[in-house]
Design an enzyme around this catalytic site. Structure first.
Site, PDB file in Angstrom:
ATOM      1  N   ASP A 283      38.988 -37.317  -3.425  1.00  0.00           N
ATOM      2  CA  ASP A 283      39.383 -38.431  -4.279  1.00  0.00           C
ATOM      3  C   ASP A 283      39.176 -39.694  -3.443  1.00  0.00           C
ATOM      4  O   ASP A 283      39.847 -39.890  -2.435  1.00  0.00           O
ATOM      5  CB  ASP A 283      40.859 -38.237  -4.660  1.00  0.00           C
ATOM      6  CG  ASP A 283      41.431 -39.379  -5.502  1.00  0.00           C
ATOM      7  OD1 ASP A 283      40.796 -40.455  -5.574  1.00  0.00           O
ATOM      8  OD2 ASP A 283      42.523 -39.178  -6.065  1.00  0.00           O
TER       9      ASP A 283
ATOM     10  N   ASP B   9      40.005 -37.581 -11.027  1.00  0.00           N
ATOM     11  CA  ASP B   9      39.682 -38.639 -10.060  1.00  0.00           C
ATOM     12  C   ASP B   9      39.035 -38.090  -8.793  1.00  0.00           C
ATOM     13  O   ASP B   9      38.980 -38.776  -7.770  1.00  0.00           O
ATOM     14  CB  ASP B   9      40.934 -39.456  -9.725  1.00  0.00           C
ATOM     15  CG  ASP B   9      42.047 -38.611  -9.136  1.00  0.00           C
ATOM     16  OD1 ASP B   9      41.875 -37.382  -8.986  1.00  0.00           O
ATOM     17  OD2 ASP B   9      43.115 -39.178  -8.823  1.00  0.00           O
TER      18      ASP B   9
ATOM     19  N   TYR C  87      53.292 -37.191   1.176  1.00  0.00           N
ATOM     20  CA  TYR C  87      52.544 -37.014  -0.066  1.00  0.00           C
ATOM     21  C   TYR C  87      51.444 -38.052  -0.190  1.00  0.00           C
ATOM     22  O   TYR C  87      51.672 -39.246  -0.092  1.00  0.00           O
ATOM     23  CB  TYR C  87      53.463 -37.126  -1.285  1.00  0.00           C
ATOM     24  CG  TYR C  87      52.687 -36.971  -2.577  1.00  0.00           C
ATOM     25  CD1 TYR C  87      52.300 -35.706  -3.011  1.00  0.00           C
ATOM     26  CD2 TYR C  87      52.308 -38.071  -3.329  1.00  0.00           C
ATOM     27  CE1 TYR C  87      51.554 -35.544  -4.166  1.00  0.00           C
ATOM     28  CE2 TYR C  87      51.569 -37.919  -4.490  1.00  0.00           C
ATOM     29  CZ  TYR C  87      51.197 -36.660  -4.907  1.00  0.00           C
ATOM     30  OH  TYR C  87      50.461 -36.507  -6.049  1.00  0.00           O
TER      31      TYR C  87
ATOM     32  N   LYS D 290      47.714 -34.651  -4.789  1.00  0.00           N
ATOM     33  CA  LYS D 290      47.575 -33.201  -4.746  1.00  0.00           C
ATOM     34  C   LYS D 290      46.226 -32.821  -4.155  1.00  0.00           C
ATOM     35  O   LYS D 290      45.338 -33.646  -4.009  1.00  0.00           O
ATOM     36  CB  LYS D 290      47.739 -32.611  -6.149  1.00  0.00           C
ATOM     37  CG  LYS D 290      49.170 -32.196  -6.444  1.00  0.00           C
ATOM     38  CD  LYS D 290      49.614 -31.003  -5.567  1.00  0.00           C
ATOM     39  CE  LYS D 290      51.111 -30.787  -5.712  1.00  0.00           C
ATOM     40  NZ  LYS D 290      51.689 -29.959  -4.661  1.00  0.00           N
TER      41      LYS D 290
ATOM     42  N   ASP E  70      44.012 -30.644  -5.346  1.00  0.00           N
ATOM     43  CA  ASP E  70      42.948 -30.595  -6.345  1.00  0.00           C
ATOM     44  C   ASP E  70      41.786 -29.700  -5.889  1.00  0.00           C
ATOM     45  O   ASP E  70      40.720 -30.193  -5.504  1.00  0.00           O
ATOM     46  CB  ASP E  70      42.459 -32.021  -6.667  1.00  0.00           C
ATOM     47  CG  ASP E  70      43.606 -32.929  -7.082  1.00  0.00           C
ATOM     48  OD1 ASP E  70      44.556 -32.443  -7.713  1.00  0.00           O
ATOM     49  OD2 ASP E  70      43.567 -34.122  -6.748  1.00  0.00           O
TER      50      ASP E  70
HETATM   51  P1  13P Z   1      45.629 -37.072  -7.463  1.00  0.00           P
HETATM   52  O1  13P Z   1      45.847 -36.094  -6.340  1.00  0.00           O
HETATM   53  O2  13P Z   1      44.714 -36.505  -8.508  1.00  0.00           O
HETATM   54  O3  13P Z   1      45.187 -38.403  -6.970  1.00  0.00           O
HETATM   55  O4  13P Z   1      47.005 -37.239  -8.223  1.00  0.00           O
HETATM   56  C1  13P Z   1      47.942 -38.087  -7.659  1.00  0.00           C
HETATM   57  C2  13P Z   1      49.147 -38.273  -8.495  1.00  0.00           C
HETATM   58  O5  13P Z   1      50.200 -38.465  -7.943  1.00  0.00           O
HETATM   59  C3  13P Z   1      49.047 -38.229  -9.968  1.00  0.00           C
HETATM   60  O6  13P Z   1      50.266 -38.584 -10.588  1.00  0.00           O
HETATM   61 MG    MG Z   2      44.045 -39.974  -7.136  1.00  0.00          MG
HETATM   62 MG    MG Z   3      42.803 -35.767  -8.153  1.00  0.00          MG
HETATM   63 MG    MG Z   4      44.333 -35.321  -5.186  1.00  0.00          MG
END
Ligand code: 13P
Ligand code: MG
Ligand code: MG
Ligand code: MG
Ligand code: 13P
Ligand code: MG
Length: 371
Positions: free
Chosen positions: A11, A52, A233, A236, A238
């Protein structure tokens, strides 16, 4: 001669918020990989998105963990980040957690699934690209593909598959792995991988006697844990995965079948909620509702004898998955109504984006013993 398929993603900026990748980032990454293809580093490549996350799918002859290939991916992500910054996209460079590339993108933020294989006469593969969830989201579907006879008829009726498969399972907290054999150890395998936040299927291998050499994976999943890299954090993980199909492996339809059930995974809003994994075509790989629900994209490919990527076919772009999407939306509504309550919100130990330490600190002096 073997070829390597590498799926590497990061991302590097969302448009808007965490919803999807801006086309200009895809274009920039394509330019970088196209250059590498001209120079002969890559046989073929495809750049796409899932939510994303910018997704690089590459074939080459450099093997897994090649510093040349990882360096190339890193460069593509860096260049795309520059574009994300120019456009003011959200979280530009989000998953590039370290400044300097040191030979391998593992541990730097991007997620990686790679396999080096001897091409069969025909090599059908599926690459999976998930957004708003974590590597353990693949445990249930990969188990069902390669170990569940109620999913994969071939385990029962194809003599080449009847012996089952071996699972390489990682403990992603203790950094240990174990190879386990299905069906003999099926219940033990499930005892581990049901705890999907900790035990993650990394690879699946054939057994001795299978037409595919024993040391060549038939499935591989990215297991990078961003939290472990960043210490806080930062979104995620992904994950992505590569699965080979047909001829002694699950048929294409057996590879896709587990996704007809939108199982609960962790991720979603702020990486802190349980929600259904919704199988979607690329055009719907754009999480919106409460930043979700978590999405799965499946791209189908045939690898040509020279290692070219013949595809993609957007496999969930099919009305056969409408019901799964409908069910996912119903579950979405049901889970959302819990608001900040578990089990919609993740249990404390899994909440990476948490105010709780701060809340506890504030209340420290006000807690007193109960009688
Ligand atoms: P991503 O890992 O897809 O960027 O998601 C982050 C997030 O906190 C979505 O609410
Ligand atoms: Mg993101
Ligand atoms: Mg993502
Ligand atoms: Mg992510
Ligand atoms: P074909 O006979 O069309 O190759 O189909 C085999 C198969 O895998 C169907 O699931
Ligand atoms: Mg046929």
């Amino acid at each position: 001669e073997k070829i390597t398929i590498s799926v590497i993603k990061a991302d590097v900026g969302g448009w808007p918020g965490h919803s999807r990748v801006h086309p200009a980032l895809i274009e920039r990454a394509k330019e970088v990989l196209s250059e590498a293809q001209k120079e002969g580093t890559l046989i073929d490549f495809y750049v796409t998105y899932a939510g994303d996350d910018l997704q690089l799918i590459m074939t080459h002859k450099k093997g897994v963990d090649s510093s040349e290939i990882h360096g190339l991916a890193w460069e593509a992500f860096k260049k795309a980040t520059e574009v994300a910054k120019e456009l003011g996209l959200y979280g530009a460079g989000q998953d590039l957690l370290k400044d300097a590339f040191s030979g391998n993108v593992r541990g730097l933020g991007p997620s990686v699934a790679e396999m080096e294989i001897t091409l069969r006469k025909s090599e059908p593969i599926v690459t999976f690209h998930l957004d708003k969830t974590e590597p353990g989201a693949f445990n249930l579907p990969i188990f069902r593909m390669f170990a569940d006879p109620f999913n994969t008829a071939g385990l029962v009726i194809d003599p080449k598959m009847h012996m089952g498969f071996r699972f390489e399972i990682w403990d992603i907290y203790d950094h240990k792995k174990v190879i386990m054999s299905s069906p003999e150890e099926m219940y033990d395998i499930l005892a581990l991988i049901g705890a999907k936040g900790r035990y993650v299927i990394k690879r699946v291998y054939p057994k001795k006697g299978h037409p595919i050499p024993e040391d060549e994976p038939v499935a591989v999943v990215s297991t990078e844990k961003l939290y472990e890299v960043a210490g806080e954090y930062v979104g995620k993980d992904d994950p992505v995965a590569i699965v080979r199909a047909q001829s002694g492996l699950p048929a294409l339809g057996e590879v896709l079948e587990p996704f007809a059930f939108p199982h609960l995974v962790s991720g979603w809003m702020r990486g802190s909620h349980n929600g259904p994994l919704m199988p979607v075509p690329l055009k719907y790989a754009t999480p919106t509702r409460f930043d979700g629900p978590p999405r799965a994209v499946a791209l189908g490919w045939q690898i040509s004898p020279e290692g070219k990527l013949i595809g993609p076919v957007d496999l969930f772009d099919d009305p056969a998955f409408d019901w799964a999407r409908q069910k996912a939306m119903e579950i979405t509504d049901y889970m959302r109504r819990h608001g900040p309550f578990e089990p919609h919100r993740l249990p404390l130990e899994e909440m990476e984006y948490t105010t709780l330490p701060g809340v506890l600190e504030k209340l420290k002096d006000r807690f007193e013993p109960v009688e």
